[in-house]
Design an enzyme around this catalytic site. Structure first.
Site, PDB file in Angstrom:
ATOM      1  N   ASP A 150       0.808  -1.221   0.000  1.00  0.00           N
ATOM      2  CA  ASP A 150       0.000   0.000   0.000  1.00  0.00           C
ATOM      3  C   ASP A 150       0.843   1.274   0.000  1.00  0.00           C
ATOM      4  O   ASP A 150       0.408   2.297  -0.492  1.00  0.00           O
ATOM      5  CB  ASP A 150      -0.970  -0.015   1.185  1.00  0.00           C
ATOM      6  CG  ASP A 150      -2.061  -1.062   0.983  1.00  0.00           C
ATOM      7  OD1 ASP A 150      -2.817  -0.938   0.008  1.00  0.00           O
ATOM      8  OD2 ASP A 150      -2.130  -2.016   1.770  1.00  0.00           O
ATOM      9  N   TYR A 204      -9.864  -1.265   2.600  1.00  0.00           N
ATOM     10  CA  TYR A 204      -9.384  -1.219   3.991  1.00  0.00           C
ATOM     11  C   TYR A 204      -9.111   0.199   4.444  1.00  0.00           C
ATOM     12  O   TYR A 204      -8.763   1.054   3.634  1.00  0.00           O
ATOM     13  CB  TYR A 204      -8.064  -2.002   4.111  1.00  0.00           C
ATOM     14  CG  TYR A 204      -8.202  -3.324   4.845  1.00  0.00           C
ATOM     15  CD1 TYR A 204      -8.202  -3.358   6.231  1.00  0.00           C
ATOM     16  CD2 TYR A 204      -8.328  -4.515   4.141  1.00  0.00           C
ATOM     17  CE1 TYR A 204      -8.321  -4.570   6.901  1.00  0.00           C
ATOM     18  CE2 TYR A 204      -8.456  -5.729   4.805  1.00  0.00           C
ATOM     19  CZ  TYR A 204      -8.449  -5.750   6.186  1.00  0.00           C
ATOM     20  OH  TYR A 204      -8.570  -6.932   6.853  1.00  0.00           O
TER      21      TYR A 204
END
Lengths: 688, 688
Positions: free
Chosen positions: B302, B386
């Protein structure tokens, strides 16, 4: 009887019990224990299931007394019928040491000629004996006397002034005290003497001590926490309700807080489901690392030898607890058969717990932000030098989080100038703090979906299929392997960091409608040191419960305390408690009424940062619902703020849900930026 | 330049950089990165040590651009001198994917004839393509194209209505998108098709969804947190001061919050000591367990593929943060060379943190109770489904506690009726949530007592001496074994639960005056899963940093990100970042300027409780001063309440120190019990 069968004995029940015992067995008995014998589970479960049709369990007092001949008896008194049900002489065992017994030693040491002599050898004046202080511990086990007589060991300290910090000034010898004789019966004297260290500047934590270091810091602005509309929990006697949680908050002399009949009962009562029948910290052991006798005797069982309930602090509003606090008092017996009131023994309060859940859609910044809340049930007890703040924390998502904060003072010993100790740290010149462990035993009387239950280990691991194989072409396959613990022998298990092992307490007959997996609570615990004293060592023998991280037993009434009922001066031959109950390990614990015993804690290698008083160090673990609920059980907690894609598309200027806390402020004043509903409800992308 | 050399590029600096680049290299470049090149450490340290005599480090922009031919260039722009210092074509590497690139895919999918065809095969109507949504991920690595072209994979979802919960409705095929061509270039289609699951009742977290489940709970009373006298921290630009802590709060596109020059500076300035030169989360990887292609490509980096800074949320007062909050905005470049403002990208606030320390003397109930405070510096970022709330928590006792709360939505895939998946959980009928890990890499640029430093492992273990031997007669001896990590090879180390391993970052030349041991900070971290994808797997090759829990390297400028500077589409052959820097492992890291890299996180085996939105799950670790201070560094925090033995003996009715919080109240009204000064300042024994 108006109370709940789980309620501790009231003051009048305590008085009834002592009166009945005295009437039968003599008026000069010394009371060691007068406490509720917990209701037999079969009777209690029947009553809980249908209190109208089934008898209420009787009120029974569990009593331990010592007579003038130092003979110990234990018995049961039926308080409803007003009669003694059982009365036995206790042989080969020694009862708990009470605070009253501990407190007496200091005065006797001050007057004992041999102790005075040793103090002079240490560099004190005989006229300064009022400056001697003792932290009195149970002797542990000393093979010279074994179990034959009650013995306490007095760890010796000196205070130059009444407000001095005694743990800076340890003495090097150790008197042994017999509480029945009220005499010092022996003094353990080290071969190499270490005089009292008066050569080092005094340290401490009083205002005068801090003044010498520059005074208190003056740059802390107050934080005010308040609940102007009241709290979100309610109490019916000792039965607590909060956010779908229901439980009974009990208390006893040994464990302090005991939580019973912990259930999840939804608002609309469509669900009323058991989770734990009983939950408590049931024992602990604190082995110290210094091998030179008599230091090997320092391995306190604070619950079994002294009682976490007996040592519980009175808590103070605005000091120990902040906000809107509910307190529950405790009542315990005194040696002479009276009642000691511990005001505010338990505190209960809510805390904001930050974000419960959040999601932003990166497309349009539509967002949900929901803040969470936790409920804390707390007790703090003082074990001579150490303090333990025990918090039972309940979360809205069904998680239970036992947490212990360790603070207070290190146990210290004198360190001679130039000395080096392999088993302790010099935390201040002349002050040796021995390495030690704090191993707590959590007892979980499981009741997942009202039982019966089975425990499994859960180990995350890679697939067996090799990288490049048909079933694992890129090598990324992994899963959680579940292993059923069918017998008490198989259930002796330890943490495995390679697999991040957890333990599932499962109701195999209750299948989750979403996942098709059985309902469970998962024990997630990472602060799990091994018992470092070696196999076969004295501590290893005495603290059988601490040899493995998890044990599972079949429930039996009165199997409450894993080092046994009477812990002082046990030799560990045989090991009492759990090892006795498990025996050859063949008993089935599959699909039974099971109890899970979990040992966790920390190994403490002290450093100067821990002196003179230790910043609180937390140890925590989680009990998490897994496949217990068929969705996030906190989905109905009102959000702080929620916007919808459809609103943002239409350019609406209001949120779908807005309960933003208007009392929050920018730290340095100025304009609050209002939440822009269109393109920017907390997200990142609307301004692209 | 008025700002601090650690400050991120300002909006005007961003504009200057893009203008200078365009002037030299063309006006139609697409900007991928425009970010501060951090000051060279040698220059920066000299300036920090003596800003009057030494030059202030120059302001340099690090720039990555893509031209119309999909060619990538990176360069450095000196903003003081207004000139481009370096300009290179990037070959064999692909730059980060920006949010703008991610957002474009959805529209292109909706219009792509092949995607429409696949939607029809899945059971959708061609006229419903506006109901298609894509979560677009970097392709990871796909050997069919390798690094030759930029590729994104579109995870496909359906929303029956604009406010429906798309993660309930995954589609089974996966289009691949080229952001340079702005085209779908391939669709991965599974052999066994799984039609869209429209047969299951909808679920979600909107008010309408919750209404169907019985509506929001109405029994939560507000908790108000306020600081009427203001906060206890101060900001000078981005330099923060709080309770002896000093640091600079930076931010960049990749890591989000970067903390620099973290120091302990005591009130009287007698101490001004370095702890960390730089601290950040530097990378993460999220491998998923499903081995069937193309699911193996789900292993998001990420930070390196998208940028935790780029994905940062704007935080909202009273929702994300409660109390008295300070916010800092962030400014990042847009693709077309503009500036995007992320309002409230960082929030800073204080929290009450419960009891800091407490001790009661069991003799007389004389007591000290001191409450603690923590400072929280927070950022939340959204990575498609998320959310990660990253908190940098500072405590008064010198402890630093990085904490990550994971929330948001599970990545989901369609599960066919009756299907069983070995690598995922059916969290709701028709919804498969694959097992996955979140492995974060904490980068600690160490500066303990201003360096140089050495890292040691610390393992608690039993003495080698057998039970019953002269040196270990009762078998209780144990200690902490310290092992020096002299080279980068030796420093590749893993957690060992048997010894509760921790890592000490030590300044061997700074000896603690109390203990005689060298000054250190200890890394205590227990949430340390192993990378579960096997050795040699694609993820193992790409995420070299995650193979061990700890690495140590010698500091070099620009070695910031452990999976490399350009992470998208790396093959892992060779492994980039840490494995490259470590090479044969022979480099000395003893008594050097060292960087410690620590991988921690969690393995997530989903359950229905995580759906539709996940209750926040915390992962935390501690950095604790050990032998750094010569006593408890929080000793001067004013107590809430303190009484002295001498006062109690004299029967005085006032405390030596009383700052009890008078705003705290009993939960259910009634009389507050006042703290009785004589015999009962919180203790247990005075009423004996």
């Amino acid at each position: 009887m108006a109370g709940h069968p789980f309620d501790p004995l009231s003051a009048s029940e305590l008085e009834d019990a002592t009166r009945l015992v005295r009437k039968s067995y003599g008026s000069d008995l010394k009371f060691n224990v007068v406490s509720l014998q917990e209701p037999r589970k079969t009777v209690m479960r029947a009553w809980l299931a249908d209190p109208k049709s089934n008898p209420k369990p009787p009120r029974v007092a569990d009593v331990v007394v010592i007579d003038n001949n130092a003979t110990v008896h234990e018995g049961l008194v039926d308080l409803d019928q007003g009669k003694v049900l059982a009365w036995d002489k206790l042989e080969g065992e020694q009862p708990i040491i009470t605070l009253e017994e501990q407190q007496k030693v200091e005065q006797i040491c001050r007057e004992d000629p041999e102790v005075i002599k040793q103090c002079e050898i240490s560099g004190m004046l005989a006229s300064d004996m009022h400056k001697i202080y003792c932290d009195t511990w149970v002797v542990g086990y000393d093979e010279r006397w074994g179990i034959s007589r009650r013995l306490q060991q007095a760890l010796m300290y000196y205070r130059p002034t009444p407000d001095s910090f005694q743990y800076q000034y340890a003495l090097d010898f150790c008197p042994l005290y017999d509480p029945d004789l009220e005499q010092i019966v022996h003094i353990d004297i080290p071969k190499v003497r270490r005089p009292l260290r008066k050569d080092v500047p005094p340290i401490g934590y009083t205002p005068a001590d801090v003044q010498k270091l520059g005074g208190y810091r003056d740059d802390m602005k107050p934080i005010i926490i308040s609940q102007p509309e009241g709290v979100s929990f309610s109490m019916n006697g000792r039965e607590l309700s909060w956010q779908n949680w229901k439980m009974h908050v009990g208390f006893n002399y040994k464990e302090g807080i005991v939580l019973n009949n912990i259930r999840w009962k939804s608002r609309n009562e469509s669900e009323d489901r058991g989770i734990f029948y009983r939950m408590s910290l049931a024992e602990m052991v604190v082995p110290y690392a210094e091998p030179e006798p008599p230091h090997h005797r320092k391995h306190a069982f604070d619950f079994g030898e002294y009682g976490a309930g007996y040592m519980t602090n009175s808590l103070a509003l605005g000091c120990d607890c902040k906000g809107a606090i509910h307190y529950i008092d405790a009542e315990v017996p005194t040696r002479n058969g009276g009642v000691r009131l511990i005001e505010n023994a338990i505190c209960i309060h809510e805390e904001d717990s930050g974000i419960l859940f959040k999601h932003t859609d990166f497309r349009d910044d539509s967002v949900v932000v929901t803040r969470g809340r936790k409920l804390v049930i707390q007790q703090i007890f003082t074990a001579a030098n150490y303090e333990y703040a025990i918090q039972w924390i309940f979360h809205q998502d069904g998680t239970i989080q036992p947490e212990i904060k360790l603070t207070g003072i290190l146990n210290t010993y004198v360190q001679a100038p130039g000395e080096n100790c392999d088993w302790g740290t010099q935390v201040y010149p002349g002050v040796n703090a021995h390495f030690h462990q704090h191993l707590f035993c959590l007892r979980l009387d499981a009741n997942i979906d009202d039982g019966p239950n089975t425990v499994y280990t859960s180990d995350t691991m890679a697939s067996d299929e090799p990288v490049g194989s048909l079933k694992n072409p890129y090598g990324n396959a992994f899963f959680a392997k579940k292993t059923k613990l069918s017998t008490t022998g198989q259930a002796k298990t330890d943490y495995d960091a390679m697999t991040m092992r957890s333990w599932d307490i499962v109701n195999d007959s209750k299948i989750n409608s979403s996942s098709g997996k059985p309902s469970s609570y998962k024990l997630v615990s990472r602060e799990v040191p091994r018992l470092l004293p070696k196999e076969g060592s004295l501590v290893w023998k005495r603290a059988g419960f601490a040899r493995h991280h998890v044990y599972v037993t079949k429930y039996r009434d009165d199997q409450l305390w894993p080092a046994g009922r009477h812990v002082p001066q046990t030799s560990g031959e045989p090991s009492r408690g759990l090892p006795e109950w498990i025996g050859d390990g063949s008993e089935s614990v599959e699909n039974e009424d099971v109890v899970l015993w979990h040992t966790f804690g920390l190994t403490h290698i002290p450093a100067p940062e821990d002196f003179p008083v230790m910043p609180a160090e937390p140890v925590t673990l989680l009990l998490r619902p897994r496949h217990f609920f068929d969705r996030n059980p906190a989905l109905d907690v009102p959000p702080s703020y929620l916007t919808l894609p459809s609103q943002i598309e239409k350019g609406e200027r209001t949120a779908a849900y807005d309960a933003t806390d208007k009392m929050s402020k920018p730290a340095f004043g100025g304009e609050e930026k209002t939440i822009p509903i269109v393109g920017g409800g907390g997200g990142c992308c609307s301004k692209l």
